[in-house]
Write an enzyme that holds these catalytic residues in place. Structure first.
Site, PDB file in Angstrom:
ATOM      1  N   GLY A   7     -10.391  11.735  -8.201  1.00 28.89           N
ATOM      2  CA  GLY A   7     -10.541  11.041  -6.986  1.00 28.89           C
ATOM      3  C   GLY A   7     -10.026  12.107  -5.606  1.00 28.89           C
ATOM      4  N   ALA A   8      -9.743  12.714  -6.068  1.00 25.48           N
ATOM      5  CA  ALA A   8      -8.437  13.294  -5.102  1.00 25.48           C
ATOM      6  C   ALA A   8      -9.103  13.823  -3.504  1.00 25.48           C
ATOM      7  CB  ALA A   8      -8.861  15.561  -5.272  1.00 25.48           C
ATOM      8  N   CYS A   9     -10.187  14.112  -3.312  1.00 13.49           N
ATOM      9  CA  CYS A   9     -10.407  13.483  -1.657  1.00 13.49           C
ATOM     10  C   CYS A   9     -10.537  11.834  -1.451  1.00 13.49           C
ATOM     11  CB  CYS A   9     -12.097  14.077  -1.776  1.00 13.49           C
ATOM     12  SG  CYS A   9     -12.002  15.336  -1.909  1.00 13.49           S
ATOM     13  N   HIS A  11      -8.585   8.800  -0.211  1.00 16.38           N
ATOM     14  CA  HIS A  11      -6.674   8.471  -0.088  1.00 16.38           C
ATOM     15  C   HIS A  11      -5.812   8.454  -0.989  1.00 16.38           C
ATOM     16  CE1 HIS A  11     -10.455   6.571   3.300  1.00 16.38           C
ATOM     17  NE2 HIS A  11      -8.655   6.130   3.692  1.00 16.38           N
ATOM     18  N   MET A  12      -5.882   7.531  -1.866  1.00 19.16           N
ATOM     19  CA  MET A  12      -5.020   8.138  -2.765  1.00 19.16           C
ATOM     20  C   MET A  12      -5.089   9.539  -3.915  1.00 19.16           C
ATOM     21  SD  MET A  12      -2.845   5.470  -3.004  1.00 19.16           S
ATOM     22  CE  MET A  12      -2.127   6.618  -4.431  1.00 19.16           C
ATOM     23  N   THR A  83      -8.741   0.389 -10.416  1.00 18.36           N
ATOM     24  CA  THR A  83      -8.790  -1.009 -11.035  1.00 18.36           C
ATOM     25  C   THR A  83      -9.959  -1.457 -10.512  1.00 18.36           C
ATOM     26  OG1 THR A  83      -9.009  -1.145  -8.430  1.00 18.36           O
ATOM     27  CG2 THR A  83      -6.895  -1.186  -9.772  1.00 18.36           C
ATOM     28  N   ASN A 107      -0.996  -1.337 -10.640  1.00 19.53           N
ATOM     29  CA  ASN A 107       0.177  -1.244  -9.255  1.00 19.53           C
ATOM     30  C   ASN A 107       1.368  -0.622  -9.861  1.00 19.53           C
ATOM     31  OD1 ASN A 107       2.094  -1.406  -7.339  1.00 19.53           O
ATOM     32  ND2 ASN A 107       0.636  -3.047  -6.330  1.00 19.53           N
ATOM     33  N   MET A 108       1.225   0.927  -9.083  1.00 13.32           N
ATOM     34  CA  MET A 108       2.200   2.215  -9.924  1.00 13.32           C
ATOM     35  C   MET A 108       3.221   1.961  -9.002  1.00 13.32           C
ATOM     36  SD  MET A 108       0.961   4.066 -12.275  1.00 13.32           S
ATOM     37  CE  MET A 108      -0.837   3.639 -12.212  1.00 13.32           C
ATOM     38  N   HIS A 137      -5.130  -6.531   1.433  1.00 12.04           N
ATOM     39  CA  HIS A 137      -5.562  -5.493   1.532  1.00 12.04           C
ATOM     40  C   HIS A 137      -5.854  -4.532   2.433  1.00 12.04           C
ATOM     41  CE1 HIS A 137      -4.810  -5.933  -2.710  1.00 12.04           C
ATOM     42  NE2 HIS A 137      -4.319  -4.280  -2.676  1.00 12.04           N
ATOM     43  N   LYS A 141     -11.804  -1.559   0.593  1.00 10.53           N
ATOM     44  CA  LYS A 141     -11.302  -2.113  -0.402  1.00 10.53           C
ATOM     45  C   LYS A 141     -12.723  -2.739  -1.101  1.00 10.53           C
ATOM     46  CE  LYS A 141      -7.785  -3.911  -4.441  1.00 10.53           C
ATOM     47  NZ  LYS A 141      -7.938  -2.762  -4.844  1.00 10.53           N
TER      48      LYS A 141
HETATM   49  N1  LIG Z   1      -2.583   1.689  -9.547  1.00  9.49           N
HETATM   50  C1  LIG Z   1      -2.721   1.463  -8.305  1.00  9.49           C
HETATM   51  O1  LIG Z   1      -1.248   1.361  -7.647  1.00  9.49           O
HETATM   52  C2  LIG Z   1      -3.295   2.008  -7.118  1.00  9.49           C
HETATM   53  C3  LIG Z   1      -4.893   1.825  -7.354  1.00  9.49           C
HETATM   54  N2  LIG Z   1      -5.346   2.388  -6.157  1.00  9.49           N
HETATM   55  C4  LIG Z   1      -6.531   1.794  -6.554  1.00  9.49           C
HETATM   56  O2  LIG Z   1      -6.763   3.347  -6.781  1.00  9.49           O
HETATM   57  C5  LIG Z   1      -8.492   3.451  -6.815  1.00  9.49           C
HETATM   58  C6  LIG Z   1      -9.069   4.153  -5.348  1.00  9.49           C
HETATM   59  O3  LIG Z   1      -8.464   3.957  -4.628  1.00  9.49           O
HETATM   60  P1  LIG Z   1      -8.244   4.552  -3.113  1.00  9.49           P
HETATM   61  O4  LIG Z   1      -7.889   6.366  -3.185  1.00  9.49           O
HETATM   62  O5  LIG Z   1      -8.356   3.377  -1.768  1.00  9.49           O
HETATM   63  O6  LIG Z   1     -10.475   4.619  -2.757  1.00  9.49           O
HETATM   64  P2  LIG Z   1     -11.113   5.909  -1.927  1.00  9.49           P
HETATM   65  O7  LIG Z   1     -12.904   5.737  -1.926  1.00  9.49           O
HETATM   66  O8  LIG Z   1     -10.222   6.378  -0.646  1.00  9.49           O
HETATM   67  O9  LIG Z   1     -11.214   7.241  -2.923  1.00  9.49           O
HETATM   68  C7  LIG Z   1     -11.561   7.239  -4.008  1.00  9.49           C
HETATM   69  C8  LIG Z   1     -11.744   8.566  -4.343  1.00  9.49           C
HETATM   70  O10 LIG Z   1     -12.923   8.610  -5.293  1.00  9.49           O
HETATM   71  C9  LIG Z   1     -14.090   8.881  -5.585  1.00  9.49           C
HETATM   72  N3  LIG Z   1     -15.152   8.485  -6.245  1.00  9.49           N
HETATM   73  C10 LIG Z   1     -16.269   7.463  -6.069  1.00  9.49           C
HETATM   74  N4  LIG Z   1     -16.338   7.688  -7.630  1.00  9.49           N
HETATM   75  C11 LIG Z   1     -16.516   8.604  -8.403  1.00  9.49           C
HETATM   76  C12 LIG Z   1     -16.117   9.298 -10.266  1.00  9.49           C
HETATM   77  N5  LIG Z   1     -17.476   7.977 -10.039  1.00  9.49           N
HETATM   78  N6  LIG Z   1     -16.169   9.619 -10.181  1.00  9.49           N
HETATM   79  C13 LIG Z   1     -14.971  10.180  -9.805  1.00  9.49           C
HETATM   80  N7  LIG Z   1     -14.562  10.703  -8.400  1.00  9.49           N
HETATM   81  C14 LIG Z   1     -14.888   9.117  -7.772  1.00  9.49           C
HETATM   82  C15 LIG Z   1     -15.205   8.783  -4.328  1.00  9.49           C
HETATM   83  O11 LIG Z   1     -15.460   9.542  -3.901  1.00  9.49           O
HETATM   84  P3  LIG Z   1     -16.195   8.274  -2.483  1.00  9.49           P
HETATM   85  O12 LIG Z   1     -15.396   8.302  -1.295  1.00  9.49           O
HETATM   86  O13 LIG Z   1     -17.578   9.386  -1.884  1.00  9.49           O
HETATM   87  O14 LIG Z   1     -16.709   7.547  -3.138  1.00  9.49           O
HETATM   88  C16 LIG Z   1     -13.279   9.177  -3.203  1.00  9.49           C
HETATM   89  O15 LIG Z   1     -13.070  10.321  -3.273  1.00  9.49           O
HETATM   90  C17 LIG Z   1      -8.769   1.714  -6.201  1.00  9.49           C
HETATM   91  O16 LIG Z   1      -9.657   1.815  -7.946  1.00  9.49           O
HETATM   92  C18 LIG Z   1      -7.739   1.251  -5.852  1.00  9.49           C
HETATM   93  O17 LIG Z   1      -8.081  -0.290  -6.214  1.00  9.49           O
HETATM   94  C19 LIG Z   1      -5.245   2.538  -5.298  1.00  9.49           C
HETATM   95  C20 LIG Z   1      -3.583   1.791  -4.418  1.00  9.49           C
HETATM   96  C21 LIG Z   1      -2.728   2.025  -5.791  1.00  9.49           C
HETATM   97  O1  LIG Z   2      -7.345  -0.302  -3.448  1.00 11.18           O
HETATM   98  C1  LIG Z   2      -5.959  -0.662  -3.027  1.00 11.18           C
HETATM   99  O2  LIG Z   2      -6.023   0.245  -1.818  1.00 11.18           O
HETATM  100  C2  LIG Z   2      -4.662  -0.701  -3.956  1.00 11.18           C
HETATM  101  N1  LIG Z   2      -5.401  -1.132  -4.822  1.00 11.18           N
HETATM  102  C3  LIG Z   2      -4.831  -2.046  -6.373  1.00 11.18           C
HETATM  103  C4  LIG Z   2      -4.562  -3.441  -6.542  1.00 11.18           C
HETATM  104  O3  LIG Z   2      -6.133  -3.663  -6.621  1.00 11.18           O
HETATM  105  O4  LIG Z   2      -3.849  -3.658  -6.934  1.00 11.18           O
HETATM  106  C5  LIG Z   2      -3.021  -1.707  -5.575  1.00 11.18           C
HETATM  107  C6  LIG Z   2      -2.752  -2.026  -4.733  1.00 11.18           C
HETATM  108  O5  LIG Z   2      -2.337  -3.347  -3.888  1.00 11.18           O
HETATM  109  C7  LIG Z   2      -3.539  -1.018  -3.526  1.00 11.18           C
END
Ligand SMILES: NC(=O)C1=CN([C@@H]2O[C@H](COP(=O)(O)OP(=O)(O)OC[C@H]3O[C@@H](n4cnc5c(N)ncnc54)[C@H](OP(=O)(O)O)[C@@H]3O)[C@@H](O)[C@H]2O)C=CC1
Ligand SMILES: O=C(O)C1=N[C@H](C(=O)O)C[C@H](O)C1
Length: 249
Positions: A7-9, A11-12, A83, A107-108, A137, A141
Site C-alpha cells: 500500500g506504499a503509494c 497516505h500511510m 481496518t 491503531n498503532m 476522521h 476514509k
Molecule cells: N492501524 C493504524 O494505526 C492505522 C490504520 N490505517 C488504515 O490503513 C489503511 C490505509 O489507509 P490510508 O493510507 O489512509 O489509505 P489510502 O487509500 O491513502 O492508501 C491505501 C493504498 O493501498 C492501495 N490499495 C488499495 N487496495 C489495495 C489492494 N487490494 N492491494 C494493495 N494495495 C491496495 C491504494 O491504492 P488506490 O489509491 O489506487 O486505491 C492506496 O495506494 C486503511 O485501512 C486505514 O483504516 C490508517 C491509519 C492508521
Molecule cells: O483511516 C484512517 O486514517 C485511520 N484508520 C484507523 C482506524 O480505522 O481506526 C486508525 C486511525 O484512526 C486512522
C-alpha cells in the site's frame, strides 16, 4: 530490518516508505508495493519483492488474503494495520498467526493503547454508566466506524461483557441500557480523533485521543515490525508490545 511496504503509494504507505528510508528503528526499505503500481520504483506485485524481514501493510482490508498467503509461503512476519475487515478476513488473520508472527492492530499509537486501558478501567468503576464513543476522521476514509472505535468498544466489553455495539442513532426509540453507542464523523483532513464518554446520572468522564500526524501510526508500525523480529508464530498487538497482560499473544 528489511521492510516490504504494502500500500506504499497511499497516505500511510508513503509515511512507511519515508521512515524506512530514514532508517527509523533500524529499518531499511526492501520494496515499495502497491497493487496499482503508481510511481517510479513501485512494484505492482508482492511476488516481485526481494528478500525481506517483514511486511508492513497499510493497503486495504481486501488485500489481506493474498498478502497472508504470500507471507506464510515465505515465512515472513507481517504487520497488518488495515481496518474494516470482514469476519472471513479476520479468520484468515487468526489462521495465519498459527504459522507466522502477525501483529494486528487497528491503531498503532501507544496513546490509543493507553486510551483502551483507561476506557476499560472507567467502565469497570462507573457501574452501569452509559458509554458512547465518537470517532472523527478525514473525508477519504472508507470504513465506518473506525477500527479503533471498535477496538475501544471491545476494551469496554472486557469490563461490561453484556454491552453490544449500536452504530449510529436515528429515528424513534430510547437508548437501551446494554449498548455502547458509536458515532462516526467524516470531515476535512482530520487524522484521527477518538473520544469515549462514560456517563451516569451525576457525572461524565471523557477520555480523548487526537492524532496530529500520520507519522504517529507509521512510527508505531515500524516499532511493531521491530518487535516481531525473532518472535515465533502468534498473534501480537499493542498490548503485547507494551507488556500489558491480556494482549493477543
Ligand atoms: N492501524 C493504524 O494505526 C492505522 C490504520 N490505517 C488504515 O490503513 C489503511 C490505509 O489507509 P490510508 O493510507 O489512509 O489509505 P489510502 O487509500 O491513502 O492508501 C491505501 C493504498 O493501498 C492501495 N490499495 C488499495 N487496495 C489495495 C489492494 N487490494 N492491494 C494493495 N494495495 C491496495 C491504494 O491504492 P488506490 O489509491 O489506487 O486505491 C492506496 O495506494 C486503511 O485501512 C486505514 O483504516 C490508517 C491509519 C492508521
Ligand atoms: O483511516 C484512517 O486514517 C485511520 N484508520 C484507523 C482506524 O480505522 O481506526 C486508525 C486511525 O484512526 C486512522
Amino acid at each position: 530490518m528489511r521492510i516490504i511496504a504494502n500500500g506504499a503509494c497511499g497516505h500511510m504507505g508513503r509515511e512507511i516508505v519515508r521512515l524506512a528510508e530514514e532508517g527509523y528503528r533500524g529499518g531499511e526499505l526492501a520494496a515499495a508495493v502497491d497493487a496499482y503500481g503508481k510511481g517510479e520504483g513501485v512494484l505492482a506485485d508482492l511476488h516481485d519483492a526481494p528478500e525481506a524481514d517483514v511486511i508492513i501493510d497499510f493497503s486495504h482490508h481486501t488485500a489481506v488474503g493474498p498478502l497472508l498467503a504470500y507471507a506464510c509461503g515465505r515465512g515472513l512476519p507481517v504487520v497488518i494495520a488495515t481496518t474494516g475487515h470482514t469476519e472471513e478476513e479476520r479468520e484468515l488473520i487468526f489462521a495465519a498467526a498459527k504459522k507466522i508472527p502477525v501483529f494486528f492492530s487497528a491503531n498503532m499509537s501507544v496513546g490509543v493503547a493507553l486510551l483502551c486501558s483507561l476506557a476499560r478501567q472507567a467502565a469497570a468503576v462507573l457501574e452501569g454508566a452509559d458509554i458512547e464513543i465518537v470517532e472523527i476522521h478525514h473525508n477519504r476514509k472508507v470504513d465506518a466506524p473506525s477500527g479503533t472505535a471498535l477496538m475501544l468498544a471491545d476494551a469496554v466489553r472486557e469490563a461490561r461483557p453484556e454491552l453490544k455495539n449500536h452504530c449510529g442513532r436515528s429515528g424513534q426509540g430510547k437508548r437501551e441500557q446494554n449498548e455502547i453507542g458509536i458515532s462516526a464523523l467524516r470531515m476535512g483532513g482530520v487524522v484521527g480523533t477518538h473520544e469515549v464518554m462514560i456517563t451516569t446520572e451525576t457525572q461524565t468522564i471523557t477520555l480523548k485521543h487526537e492524532a496530529y500526524s500520520r507519522a504517529l501510526f507509521a512510527e508505531g508500525a515500524l516499532t511493531a515490525a521491530r518487535f516481531l523480529q525473532g518472535k515465533g508464530a502468534g498473534l501480537y498487538d499493542m498490548r503485547s508490545m507494551i507488556g500489558e497482560s491480556g494482549g493477543a499473544e
